[in-house]
Motif scaffolding. Structure first.
Motif, PDB file in Angstrom:
ATOM      1  N   ARG A 111       0.834  -1.191   0.025  1.00 45.52           N
ATOM      2  CA  ARG A 111       0.155   0.086  -0.114  1.00 45.52           C
ATOM      3  C   ARG A 111       0.815   1.413  -0.120  1.00 45.52           C
ATOM      4  N   CYS A 112       0.353   2.313  -0.591  1.00 44.95           N
ATOM      5  CA  CYS A 112       1.045   3.484  -0.470  1.00 44.95           C
ATOM      6  C   CYS A 112      -0.159   4.711  -0.696  1.00 44.95           C
ATOM      7  N   ALA A 113       0.262   5.849  -0.075  1.00 43.18           N
ATOM      8  CA  ALA A 113      -0.502   6.931   0.044  1.00 43.18           C
ATOM      9  C   ALA A 113      -1.237   7.437  -1.386  1.00 43.18           C
ATOM     10  N   GLN A 114      -0.625   7.137  -2.612  1.00 37.99           N
ATOM     11  CA  GLN A 114      -0.822   7.716  -3.890  1.00 37.99           C
ATOM     12  C   GLN A 114      -1.934   7.164  -4.578  1.00 37.99           C
ATOM     13  N   ASP A 115      -2.414   6.056  -4.270  1.00 35.89           N
ATOM     14  CA  ASP A 115      -3.402   5.147  -5.110  1.00 35.89           C
ATOM     15  C   ASP A 115      -4.049   4.041  -4.026  1.00 35.89           C
ATOM     16  N   GLU A 116      -5.056   3.279  -4.413  1.00 31.58           N
ATOM     17  CA  GLU A 116      -5.863   2.366  -3.540  1.00 31.58           C
ATOM     18  C   GLU A 116      -5.283   0.796  -3.726  1.00 31.58           C
ATOM     19  N   ILE A 117      -4.123   0.857  -4.429  1.00 30.46           N
ATOM     20  CA  ILE A 117      -3.545  -0.449  -4.883  1.00 30.46           C
ATOM     21  C   ILE A 117      -3.021  -1.050  -3.406  1.00 30.46           C
ATOM     22  N   TYR A 118      -3.282  -2.517  -3.715  1.00 31.48           N
ATOM     23  CA  TYR A 118      -2.598  -3.181  -2.355  1.00 31.48           C
ATOM     24  C   TYR A 118      -2.273  -4.632  -2.836  1.00 31.48           C
ATOM     25  N   LEU A 119      -1.499  -5.467  -2.225  1.00 33.58           N
ATOM     26  CA  LEU A 119      -0.925  -6.825  -2.748  1.00 33.58           C
ATOM     27  C   LEU A 119      -1.576  -7.673  -1.691  1.00 33.58           C
ATOM     28  N   VAL A 120      -1.819  -9.112  -2.282  1.00 32.84           N
ATOM     29  CA  VAL A 120      -2.171 -10.078  -1.209  1.00 32.84           C
ATOM     30  C   VAL A 120      -1.325 -11.397  -1.744  1.00 32.84           C
ATOM     31  N   LYS A 121      -0.582 -11.925  -0.916  1.00 31.75           N
ATOM     32  CA  LYS A 121       0.195 -13.029  -1.131  1.00 31.75           C
ATOM     33  C   LYS A 121      -0.725 -14.171  -1.410  1.00 31.75           C
ATOM     34  N   VAL A 122      -0.433 -14.907  -2.539  1.00 32.94           N
ATOM     35  CA  VAL A 122      -1.153 -16.213  -3.059  1.00 32.94           C
ATOM     36  C   VAL A 122      -0.456 -17.295  -3.310  1.00 32.94           C
ATOM     37  N   ASP A 123      -1.141 -18.608  -3.607  1.00 31.16           N
ATOM     38  CA  ASP A 123      -0.186 -19.685  -4.058  1.00 31.16           C
ATOM     39  C   ASP A 123      -0.580 -19.756  -5.542  1.00 31.16           C
ATOM     40  N   GLU A 124       0.313 -20.636  -6.217  1.00 35.07           N
ATOM     41  CA  GLU A 124       0.416 -20.608  -7.501  1.00 35.07           C
ATOM     42  C   GLU A 124      -0.869 -21.177  -8.238  1.00 35.07           C
ATOM     43  N   GLU A 125      -1.605 -21.863  -7.552  1.00 36.89           N
ATOM     44  CA  GLU A 125      -2.705 -22.616  -7.698  1.00 36.89           C
ATOM     45  C   GLU A 125      -3.948 -21.406  -8.201  1.00 36.89           C
ATOM     46  N   SER A 126      -3.735 -20.253  -7.455  1.00 32.97           N
ATOM     47  CA  SER A 126      -4.763 -19.270  -7.604  1.00 32.97           C
ATOM     48  C   SER A 126      -4.588 -18.165  -8.647  1.00 32.97           C
ATOM     49  N   ILE A 127      -3.469 -18.469  -9.367  1.00 30.84           N
ATOM     50  CA  ILE A 127      -3.285 -17.640 -10.709  1.00 30.84           C
ATOM     51  C   ILE A 127      -4.339 -17.899 -11.731  1.00 30.84           C
ATOM     52  N   VAL A 128      -4.967 -16.906 -12.141  1.00 28.65           N
ATOM     53  CA  VAL A 128      -5.991 -16.970 -13.334  1.00 28.65           C
ATOM     54  C   VAL A 128      -5.268 -17.472 -14.611  1.00 28.65           C
ATOM     55  N   GLU A 129      -5.904 -18.235 -15.541  1.00 29.62           N
ATOM     56  CA  GLU A 129      -5.675 -18.968 -16.633  1.00 29.62           C
ATOM     57  C   GLU A 129      -5.064 -18.167 -17.372  1.00 29.62           C
ATOM     58  N   GLU A 130      -5.422 -17.030 -17.735  1.00 27.53           N
ATOM     59  CA  GLU A 130      -4.752 -16.187 -18.869  1.00 27.53           C
ATOM     60  C   GLU A 130      -3.236 -16.066 -18.531  1.00 27.53           C
ATOM     61  N   ILE A 131      -2.904 -15.863 -17.119  1.00 28.58           N
ATOM     62  CA  ILE A 131      -1.446 -15.425 -16.656  1.00 28.58           C
ATOM     63  C   ILE A 131      -0.840 -16.881 -16.785  1.00 28.58           C
ATOM     64  N   LYS A 132      -1.379 -18.083 -16.332  1.00 24.44           N
ATOM     65  CA  LYS A 132      -0.761 -19.158 -16.231  1.00 24.44           C
ATOM     66  C   LYS A 132      -0.372 -19.668 -17.789  1.00 24.44           C
ATOM     67  N   ASP A 133      -1.073 -19.536 -18.650  1.00 26.13           N
ATOM     68  CA  ASP A 133      -0.819 -19.843 -19.887  1.00 26.13           C
ATOM     69  C   ASP A 133       0.337 -18.811 -20.533  1.00 26.13           C
ATOM     70  N   ARG A 134       0.310 -17.454 -20.135  1.00 21.04           N
ATOM     71  CA  ARG A 134       1.359 -16.816 -20.662  1.00 21.04           C
ATOM     72  C   ARG A 134       2.646 -17.126 -19.816  1.00 21.04           C
ATOM     73  N   LEU A 135       2.718 -17.743 -18.602  1.00 19.91           N
ATOM     74  CA  LEU A 135       3.802 -18.065 -18.013  1.00 19.91           C
ATOM     75  C   LEU A 135       4.476 -19.344 -18.679  1.00 19.91           C
ATOM     76  N   THR A 136       3.822 -20.256 -19.293  1.00 21.29           N
ATOM     77  CA  THR A 136       4.063 -21.281 -19.943  1.00 21.29           C
ATOM     78  C   THR A 136       4.761 -21.145 -20.981  1.00 21.29           C
ATOM     79  N   LEU A 137       5.027 -19.811 -21.622  1.00 18.04           N
ATOM     80  CA  LEU A 137       5.740 -19.496 -22.902  1.00 18.04           C
ATOM     81  C   LEU A 137       7.030 -18.890 -22.357  1.00 18.04           C
TER      82      LEU A 137
END
Length: 168
Positions: A101-127
């Motif tokens: 988090r920072c004071a300039q926007d509303e973006i934040y990060l959440v730690k997740v495991d590999e299984e929760s990555i959406v398919e679009e990104i999983k497909d891109r990572l295989t390349l």
């Protein structure tokens, strides 16, 4: 590898992409969703998204991280690190502390495991390339994350692409 979802609290916790951290090399990489446009992407990535680039390299990803943590030249940084049991300045540990988090926007990060990555990104990572091995005759054997391999002839690339020309 540690994976973080990049989320936007101002837009109903919308998923924007993922920040990947590789501890051995202490490197960050970002993969953004293709549904983003320059108006809802993190500001630092605005130019890349406008050009249709959604895989962000280490330098720009590290810049994104540094915008979201205590700067290394902050007054009393030693005291801040000591109070948080951080032995030395470490972008990753400070990122965990701030949750991105920072004071300039509303973006934040959440730690997740590999299984929760959406398919679009999983497909891109295989390349993505996992490893490269030099062969004789200016050839490379390339190992991809999807376990495919290929041989690339550098001489052929030099003929086809000016990027590979030799300059003297």
């Amino acid at each position: 590898m540690t994976i973080f979802e990049i989320k936007d609290e101002s837009n109903k916790d919308r998923l924007l992409g993922y920040l990947f951290y590789y501890p051995k090399r202490k490197r960050f990489y970002t993969e953004l969703l293709k549904s983003l446009d320059e108006w809802n992407a993190p500001f630092i990535f605005w130019g890349q998204v406008k050009k249709g680039e959604y895989s962000i390299g280490h330098e720009k990803s590290l810049e994104f991280v540094r915008q979201r943590i205590i700067p290394s030249d902050r007054q009393n940084i030693g005291m801040i690190l000591r109070d948080n049991n951080i032995p030395e300045y470490d972008e990753y540990r400070l990122l965990l502390l701030s949750q991105g988090r920072c004071a300039q926007d509303e973006i934040y990060l959440v730690k997740v495991d590999e299984e929760s990555i959406v398919e679009e990104i999983k497909d891109r990572l295989t390349l993505k390339i996992r490893d490269v091995m030099a062969l004789s005759g200016n050839r490379l054997m390339v190992f991809f994350k999807n376990y495919r391999t290929g041989i690339i002839d550098i001489e052929e690339l030099r003929k086809e692409d000016r990027f590979f020309f030799t300059y003297t």
